[in-house]
Every structure is written in structure tokens, then in C-alpha cells.
Design an enzyme around this catalytic site. Structure first.
Site, PDB file in Angstrom:
ATOM      1  N   ASP A 122       0.862  -1.175   0.000  1.00 42.06           N
ATOM      2  CA  ASP A 122       0.000   0.000   0.000  1.00 42.06           C
ATOM      3  C   ASP A 122       0.903   1.230   0.000  1.00 42.06           C
ATOM      4  O   ASP A 122       2.077   1.161   0.348  1.00 42.06           O
ATOM      5  CB  ASP A 122      -0.901  -0.015   1.239  1.00 42.06           C
ATOM      6  N   SER A 123       0.332   2.374  -0.351  1.00 40.57           N
ATOM      7  CA  SER A 123       1.143   3.556  -0.626  1.00 40.57           C
ATOM      8  C   SER A 123       1.383   4.460   0.568  1.00 40.57           C
ATOM      9  O   SER A 123       2.263   5.318   0.540  1.00 40.57           O
ATOM     10  CB  SER A 123       0.441   4.387  -1.694  1.00 40.57           C
ATOM     11  N   GLY A 124       0.575   4.307   1.607  1.00 45.33           N
ATOM     12  CA  GLY A 124       0.548   5.308   2.672  1.00 45.33           C
ATOM     13  C   GLY A 124      -0.707   6.149   2.594  1.00 45.33           C
ATOM     14  O   GLY A 124      -0.949   6.997   3.459  1.00 45.33           O
ATOM     15  N   GLY A 125      -1.521   5.926   1.560  1.00 38.02           N
ATOM     16  CA  GLY A 125      -2.762   6.672   1.434  1.00 38.02           C
ATOM     17  C   GLY A 125      -3.710   6.457   2.592  1.00 38.02           C
ATOM     18  O   GLY A 125      -4.379   7.393   3.046  1.00 38.02           O
ATOM     19  N   PHE A 126      -3.762   5.233   3.109  1.00 35.53           N
ATOM     20  CA  PHE A 126      -4.632   4.991   4.257  1.00 35.53           C
ATOM     21  C   PHE A 126      -4.158   5.767   5.475  1.00 35.53           C
ATOM     22  O   PHE A 126      -4.968   6.200   6.297  1.00 35.53           O
ATOM     23  CB  PHE A 126      -4.713   3.497   4.578  1.00 35.53           C
ATOM     24  N   ASP A 182      -2.886   8.053  -2.606  1.00 39.15           N
ATOM     25  CA  ASP A 182      -4.250   8.557  -2.750  1.00 39.15           C
ATOM     26  C   ASP A 182      -4.668   9.219  -1.452  1.00 39.15           C
ATOM     27  O   ASP A 182      -4.017   9.055  -0.420  1.00 39.15           O
ATOM     28  CB  ASP A 182      -5.231   7.431  -3.108  1.00 39.15           C
ATOM     29  N   GLN A 198     -11.935   6.300  -5.768  1.00 41.77           N
ATOM     30  CA  GLN A 198     -12.386   7.027  -4.587  1.00 41.77           C
ATOM     31  C   GLN A 198     -13.792   7.588  -4.830  1.00 41.77           C
ATOM     32  O   GLN A 198     -14.455   7.209  -5.776  1.00 41.77           O
ATOM     33  CB  GLN A 198     -11.388   8.137  -4.258  1.00 41.77           C
ATOM     34  N   GLY A 255     -11.080   4.340   0.130  1.00 36.49           N
ATOM     35  CA  GLY A 255     -11.723   5.499   0.729  1.00 36.49           C
ATOM     36  C   GLY A 255     -12.867   5.140   1.651  1.00 36.49           C
ATOM     37  O   GLY A 255     -13.075   3.988   2.033  1.00 36.49           O
ATOM     38  N   ASP A 311      -8.307  -7.256   1.682  1.00 33.31           N
ATOM     39  CA  ASP A 311      -7.328  -7.356   2.766  1.00 33.31           C
ATOM     40  C   ASP A 311      -7.932  -6.756   4.023  1.00 33.31           C
ATOM     41  O   ASP A 311      -8.755  -5.843   3.950  1.00 33.31           O
ATOM     42  CB  ASP A 311      -6.044  -6.600   2.415  1.00 33.31           C
ATOM     43  N   CYS A 337     -11.812 -28.121  11.714  1.00 32.38           N
ATOM     44  CA  CYS A 337     -10.599 -27.402  11.338  1.00 32.38           C
ATOM     45  C   CYS A 337      -9.374 -28.293  11.525  1.00 32.38           C
ATOM     46  O   CYS A 337      -9.264 -29.024  12.509  1.00 32.38           O
ATOM     47  CB  CYS A 337     -10.462 -26.133  12.180  1.00 32.38           C
ATOM     48  N   CYS A 346      -6.147 -26.974  11.359  1.00 31.23           N
ATOM     49  CA  CYS A 346      -4.973 -26.143  11.629  1.00 31.23           C
ATOM     50  C   CYS A 346      -4.210 -26.693  12.829  1.00 31.23           C
ATOM     51  O   CYS A 346      -4.695 -27.556  13.572  1.00 31.23           O
ATOM     52  CB  CYS A 346      -5.381 -24.692  11.872  1.00 31.23           C
ATOM     53  N   CYS A 385      -6.083 -26.395  16.210  1.00 35.27           N
ATOM     54  CA  CYS A 385      -7.211 -27.315  16.411  1.00 35.27           C
ATOM     55  C   CYS A 385      -6.770 -28.774  16.423  1.00 35.27           C
ATOM     56  O   CYS A 385      -7.381 -29.607  17.098  1.00 35.27           O
ATOM     57  CB  CYS A 385      -8.252 -27.096  15.315  1.00 35.27           C
ATOM     58  N   HIS A 413      -5.229 -20.151  13.813  1.00 34.30           N
ATOM     59  CA  HIS A 413      -6.584 -20.627  13.577  1.00 34.30           C
ATOM     60  C   HIS A 413      -7.399 -19.637  12.760  1.00 34.30           C
ATOM     61  O   HIS A 413      -8.073 -20.013  11.795  1.00 34.30           O
ATOM     62  CB  HIS A 413      -7.313 -20.914  14.895  1.00 34.30           C
TER      63      HIS A 413
END
Length: 399
Positions: A90-94, A174, A219, A246, A295, A336, A338, A341, A367
Site C-alpha cells: 500500500d502507498s501510505g494513502g490509508f 491517494d 475514490q 476510501g 485485505d 478445522c 490447523c 485445532c 486458527h
């Protein structure tokens, strides 16, 4: 090297594959969040074992610590963290949002609507804090939360940083807006994002490298005409895929509406990524509307609080510190497979959390991410077989 192929559909839900220089991503896919070049409480061996396909790291955080120059010297982000599968950055926009409007407005990507988060007057009760970022049309200016230093992020500079990091898929800078921003500000932020995207594209294409691709970011907040304009702008550019970012409105229904407005305007032959969303119900609703990638920190964040993802219970989660699990010698979930579990009981994992032993968070994270990966596999299989809507309805009925 980058390509996308849709290999099956059920109405708007689709299954496909993205080919990158570091491997294939089968979609719909959940992207594990590894903000600082690590998925919290997990080793890369753990991630391989549970079937994780792709990790997203954060340019802003890695710029602050340890720095993109060091990572480049180490051979890029893949070598630095020991992950040799597909990577996104990610760019840093968040962080423009999280360190800016989110602090000032005391809100998230969607305005909280639950009663316990509001006072009797209906106002959100979160604590408002001072901004750590400001912007103009040239750049975003951050105050480091680590040492108070100032850092200038330009669209061109962020592309250069991500070149050094070497992720397979990168995002341009962004401006991520707040759900409390009005129409005029949201429009201004969208237009700034578009101008930054053009500058980022120019920088990205100035040096030919076939091992990276770039996604545009749509956006426009919860305003239909702005989402339409942003989708039109992005599809006019030579992006390899599209992210929907956004503010996603003031409710889940707002988010679903935004997807219904936006996704049909994006090309069928390129992948679509919903940024920062990954609740179980949200996964079903996003896939239903044609989203390929998403994500979210939610599975790992829940794990650190002792909240475990399971089937057939409200909100698909239990809290292991509840007293009912003190003597429960069953696994977290019977079906499960994993590590948590297969080898441990609810009582043992509760004991670890009660004793504040780090192994508890480790097992809970294994898990929760295993649960998500298993769910995504079931979703891909259901779309191929034409029974995704049945799977979705069964999930809704279990809540």
C-alpha cells in the site's frame, strides 16, 4: 509479469487467477496484512502451511522503519522478510486518513453505528486526537509517530519507494477520506487522488520493469456520481487492476451500495481489490458483487484479543476467555485441521490467554487465518460448481 484470467462465474461472483513474478494468486483471495513486513504473531512458514497466497505490506510504515534503502540492499522486501510468494504494498494513502481525519473525527472507514459506540445524543464517543498529517496538491506531509520527524510523500516519491521495496503489486498515493467528510471535500480529495495517479503513472512507466504492476484506486466516498467519475477516470488509465478505497459510508448497506455502483464500471479482464475490508459477512457480500481480492487486519486483530472465528455461531466468533471454555476439552472447531485445532483444546488456549502466554496469540492467529483461507477455498469451489449463492445463504442462516 502480470496477468489476470477469469475462469468461472456465478452471476457477478467470479473465480480466477492472477499471475505475478512470485507465483499465482487464485481468486477470490484474502490478502494477509503484514504492515511492517510481518503478519503479526506469524512466521512465513506458518503462512505457507495454512495456504496464505499473498501479503500486503505498508510503504509508509516501512519508510519510517527500517527504511526502503535498507530493504533494497537486502534484496527487496521478499528477501528481507523471507516470503517468496506474491506481495503487495500500500502507498501510505490509508495513513493520510488514519493519521488525519480518523484522529480528528474519531471514526473509521465506516462511521460506527452501534449503540455502545454512541452517546444518548447519537454522537460517536471515540476520542478525538491531533492530526499527524496535512496535505496540499503537491504532497502529503506526515509527522512520524515514532520520533516526531516530518516526512514528505509525493506521488512520484512513493512510486520510487515501492520500486525499492520490490512488491509484485503496488498502489499509488491517494487521499482516503472519512465518512464524515461532506460532498465538496470528498470531491476535492477524489480530484487530488486523480492528479496524483497521473503523476504516479508517469513515474512508474519512466523505468521499464516487468516484475511490478500497479493498481488504480477508485475514490468518491458514499456519493454515487463521484464513484462513477472516479471509476471512469481510473479505467481510462493504463492500470493493471483496480482497488476500491476510501470511505465506505455510514453502514454496511452503504458499502454494499458502493460496490454495486462501482464494480460494474470496472473492466471484466482486470482484478478488483476491496481495500481494508474482511469481515466474514463482508467477504460473502463483496464476492457476490464481483470483488476478487480483499485485505483486512480483522482476523489477526481478533486473535490478539482471544476472539476466534468459528462456523455456525452469531458473527462467526467466540471469545475464548469466556468462563464456559475453562473446562472445554474440544478443539476450537471440530472440522478445522490447523495446528491449533489439531493439537490443542479450547481449555488449553483459554489457559494461555488467561496466563498471558504469547503462544495463545500465536495459536489463535494460526486458527483465524486458517479459517479465512479455508473459507476462501470453499467460496472458490462453490463458484466453480455454481452453488456460491447456496453457500452464502447457508452462512446467513447460521448467524
Amino acid at each position: 509479469m502480470f496477468s489476470f484470467e477469469c475462469i468461472g462465474k456465478e452471476e457477478e461472483a467470479r473465480v480466477g487467477k492472477i499471475i505475478t513474478s512470485h507465483g499465482t494468486i487464485f481468486t477470490p483471495a484474502f490478502i494477509c496484512v503484514g504492515t511492517q513486513a510481518t503478519v503479526k504473531a506469524m512466521s512465513v512458514e506458518d503462512l505457507h502451511h495454512i495456504g496464505s497466497q499473498v501479503i500486503i505490506a505498508n510503504t509508509y510504515h516501512l519508510h519510517l522503519q527500517p527504511g526502503e534503502d535498507l530493504i533494497e540492499q537486502a534484496g527487496g522486501l521478499h528477501a528481507f522478510m523471507g516470503w517468496h510468494g506474491p506481495l503487495m504494498t500500500d502507498s501510505g494513502g490509508f495513513q493520510i486518513f488514519s493519521l488525519g481525519a480518523a484522529r480528528e473525527h474519531a471514526t473509521g472507514k465506516m462511521t460506527p453505528i452501534f449503540s455502545e459506540e454512541r452517546d444518548r445524543g447519537g454522537h460517536f464517543t471515540g476520542k478525538k486526537r491531533k492530526r499527524l498529517v496535512h496535505m496540499d496538491d503537491e504532497a502529503a506531509y506526515f509527522i512520524s509517530y515514532l520520533d516526531g520527524s516530518t516526512h514528505k510523500f509525493t506521488p512520484e516519491g512513493v512510486i520510487r519507494m515501492q520500486r525499492k521495496l520490490g512488491a509484485d503489486i503496488i498502489l499509488p498515493l491517494d487521499e482516503c477520506t472519512s465518512p464524515l467528510h461532506d460532498y465538496d471535500y470528498t470531491k476535492k480529495a477524489m480530484e487530488r487522488t486523480h492528479s496524483w495517479a497521473i503523476r504516479a503513472q508517469t513515474e512508474f512507466h519512466s523505468v521499464f520493469r516487468n516484475n511490478q504492476s500497479i493498481f488504480g484506486i477508485v475514490q468518491g466516498g458514499a456519493y454515487r456520481d463521484l464513484r462513477k467519475k472516479s471509476a471512469s477516470f481510473n479505467t481510462s488509465q493504463s492500470f493493471d487492476g483496480y482497488a476500491i478505497g476510501g470511505s465506505l459510508g455510514r453502514s454496511k448497506n452503504d458499502m454494499y451500495n458502493i460496490l454495486e455502483w462501482t464494480v460494474p464500471l470496472l473492466p471484466q479482464n482486470k482484478p478488483r481489490h476491496l481495500l481494508g475490508i474482511g469481515g466474514i459477512k463482508d467477504i460473502f457480500e463483496a464476492v457476490k458483487r464481483g470483488v476478487d481480492l480483499m485485505d483486512c487486519i480483522l482476523p489477526t486483530q481478533l486473535a490478539r484479543t482471544g476472539t476466534l472465528l468459528v462456523n455456525n455461531v452469531p458473527r462467526s466468533r467466540i471469545h475464548i476467555l469466556n468462563s464456559r471454555y475453562k473446562d472445554d476439552l474440544n478443539p476450537i472447531e471440530q472440522e478445522c485441521r490447523c495446528t491449533a485445532c489439531s493439537n490443542h483444546t479450547r481449555a488449553y488456549i483459554r489457559h494461555l490467554f488467561a496466563s498471558k502466554e504469547p503462544l495463545g496469540v500465536h495459536l489463535a492467529t494460526i486458527h483465524n487465518l486458517s479459517f479465512i483461507e479455508s473459507l476462501m477455498g470453499r467460496i472458490r469451489k462453490a463458484i466453480k460448481e455454481g452453488c456460491f449463492e447456496n453457500l452464502r445463504n447457508d452462512f446467513i442462516a447460521s448467524q
